[in-house]
Write an enzyme that holds these catalytic residues in place. Structure first.
Site, PDB file in Angstrom:
ATOM      1  N   LYS A   1      -7.024 -68.348 -33.478  1.00 34.35           N
ATOM      2  CA  LYS A   1      -7.587 -66.992 -33.379  1.00 34.35           C
ATOM      3  C   LYS A   1      -8.562 -66.688 -34.502  1.00 34.35           C
ATOM      4  O   LYS A   1      -9.576 -66.037 -34.296  1.00 34.35           O
ATOM      5  CB  LYS A   1      -6.463 -65.939 -33.336  1.00 34.35           C
ATOM      6  CG  LYS A   1      -5.694 -65.967 -32.026  1.00 34.35           C
ATOM      7  CD  LYS A   1      -4.900 -64.703 -31.753  1.00 34.35           C
ATOM      8  CE  LYS A   1      -4.258 -64.794 -30.378  1.00 34.35           C
ATOM      9  NZ  LYS A   1      -3.347 -63.690 -30.081  1.00 34.35           N
TER      10      LYS A   1
ATOM     11  N   LYS B   1      -5.042 -72.711 -20.857  1.00 35.37           N
ATOM     12  CA  LYS B   1      -4.031 -71.798 -20.323  1.00 35.37           C
ATOM     13  C   LYS B   1      -4.712 -70.535 -19.794  1.00 35.37           C
ATOM     14  O   LYS B   1      -5.757 -70.132 -20.314  1.00 35.37           O
ATOM     15  CB  LYS B   1      -2.963 -71.463 -21.384  1.00 35.37           C
ATOM     16  CG  LYS B   1      -3.372 -70.448 -22.425  1.00 35.37           C
ATOM     17  CD  LYS B   1      -2.149 -69.755 -23.068  1.00 35.37           C
ATOM     18  CE  LYS B   1      -2.624 -68.567 -23.905  1.00 35.37           C
ATOM     19  NZ  LYS B   1      -1.600 -67.599 -24.238  1.00 35.37           N
TER      20      LYS B   1
ATOM     21  N   LYS C   1      -6.372 -63.818 -21.124  1.00 40.01           N
ATOM     22  CA  LYS C   1      -7.301 -62.701 -20.928  1.00 40.01           C
ATOM     23  C   LYS C   1      -8.659 -62.971 -21.578  1.00 40.01           C
ATOM     24  O   LYS C   1      -9.656 -62.372 -21.210  1.00 40.01           O
ATOM     25  CB  LYS C   1      -6.703 -61.408 -21.464  1.00 40.01           C
ATOM     26  CG  LYS C   1      -6.406 -61.480 -22.936  1.00 40.01           C
ATOM     27  CD  LYS C   1      -5.776 -60.213 -23.429  1.00 40.01           C
ATOM     28  CE  LYS C   1      -5.260 -60.396 -24.835  1.00 40.01           C
ATOM     29  NZ  LYS C   1      -4.004 -61.147 -24.885  1.00 40.01           N
TER      30      LYS C   1
END
Ligand code: ATP
Ligand code: LTN
Length: 329
Positions: A114, A195, A198
């Site tokens: 991230k 995966k 969003k």
């Protein structure tokens, strides 16, 4: 016999939950209500780690809470609450941060992923897994239903619980992850190597998006250049993902599905999966809208959950404080 305790959380970071969240985690949340003492939380403090707009945080927290109820979390059976309503999460997090190694926290792969995607990562994003450990340990959870991507955070939680217990005396239950192998990773419909997430919206089916869009996304899912419907996640990730989805939504095993599709083309599989997901999403969307139209009732339910969660969380926190040498107020 007391039921084993469960805690899990989901971030209010999107306008809608997606099929990966549902099949990988939320479906287990619903099922465990009958067999476990369940605590479920919308982790709004975790959402702050990426500095979202305040209006967005508010709206998404309310919507997530409503979506959990619509998906089948019963506020009478489960303790359903908003994380920031229980201040003990932040308090215990500090205590756990003080027994977490800097190097240990630096090894968390979700932080590495991230932070690499952001211009400037916050300290909050770095300490995110410690807050997650506090979420779990406050409630003495035995099991934590999550998708595969959360395994490392659960390992850290277990290490911290064990370390605290051996340094200061038995205080926390050491929790186990509850990861259902078959649906632990739903992949992206356009890029079946990633995966479903969003952050890749084109290959992600959101439960609140227009039914027509859901249908279109599934019907245009990437498959492969063969024609046989077979389950082989290595070589046929797109087709296998669709089979996993159909199996999870209907309860029919993948093996039986493969037999039933003999002689049929990919189009038939996509059409069926699209129908099944739309049939799930339609009543879900109606229920979410109903709930969001009665904000007073949603706020009342939030308070009921927060009160119940606080009782457990406060007892654990006072105990942990005393053990670390903090003088009770
Ligand atoms: P992001 O899009 O940033 O990766 P997310 O969509 O994974 O986030 P989270 O709030 O991190 O959303 O996940 C909520 C729960 O859903 C977690 O338990 C996670 O393990 C599970 N989950 C998320 N995506 C998938 C997926 N593709 N397959 C299975 N489980 C998933
Ligand atoms: N990190 C998790 C969300 C989360 C969670 C938790 C899950 C926060 N606190 C406690 C289980 C238990 C995620 O990104 N899915």
């Amino acid at each position: 016999m007391t039921k084993p305790r469960v805690l899990s959380g989901i971030q209010p970071t999107a306008g809608s939950f997606h099929v990966g969240n549902y099949l990988g985690a939320l479906r287990q949340w619903v099922a465990m209500q009958d067999t476990h003492d369940t605590f479920y939380t919308v982790v709004d403090l975790h959402a702050l780690t990426v500095a979202p707009e305040p209006a967005e945080v508010r709206e998404r927290t309310l919507s997530s809470f409503a979506q959990l109820i619509a998906i089948g979390i019963d506020p009478l059976k489960s303790t359903l609450f908003v994380q920031s309503h229980v201040r003990e999460h932040s308090e215990l997090m500090w205590m756990l941060a003080c027994i977490t190694g800097f190097g240990e926290a630096s090894r968390m792969t979700q932080f590495k992923d991230k932070s690499a995607k952001q211009e400037a990562a916050s300290v909050g994003l770095f300490t995110y897994p410690i807050l997650q450990a506090a979420d779990i340990l406050l409630y003495q959870a035995d099991e934590v239903p999550v998708g595969e991507d959360q395994r490392q955070h659960l390992e850290l939680t277990r290490d911290l619980a064990g370390r605290f217990n051996s340094r200061y005396g038995q205080t926390f239950t050491v929790p186990k992850p509850h990861i259902v192998k078959d649906t632990a990773k739903i992949v992206d419909l356009q890029e079946p190597t990633a995966k479903m997430s969003k952050s890749l919206p084109s290959g992600c089916v959101f439960l609140l998006e227009p039914l027509k869009t859901i249908e279109k996304k599934i019907k245009s899912a990437v498959t492969d250049s063969e024609t046989v419907i077979a389950f082989d996640p290595e070589n046929k990730p797109g087709v296998s993902n669709l089979l996993t989805m159909q199996s999870a939504f209907t309860g029919t095993s993948v093996e039986e599905l493969v037999v039933s599709y003999e002689g049929q083309m990919y189009g038939a599989l996509k059409k069926n999966v699209a129908e099944i997901v739309v049939a799930f999403a339609e009543p879900f969307q109606n229920r979410v809208n109903e709930l969001l139209n009665d904000k007073a009732e949603l706020h009342r339910l939030m308070k009921v959950g927060a009160d119940r969660a606080t009782e457990v969380a406060a007892a654990t926190t006072v105990n942990a404080q005393e053990r670390m040498g903090l003088i009770p107020r």
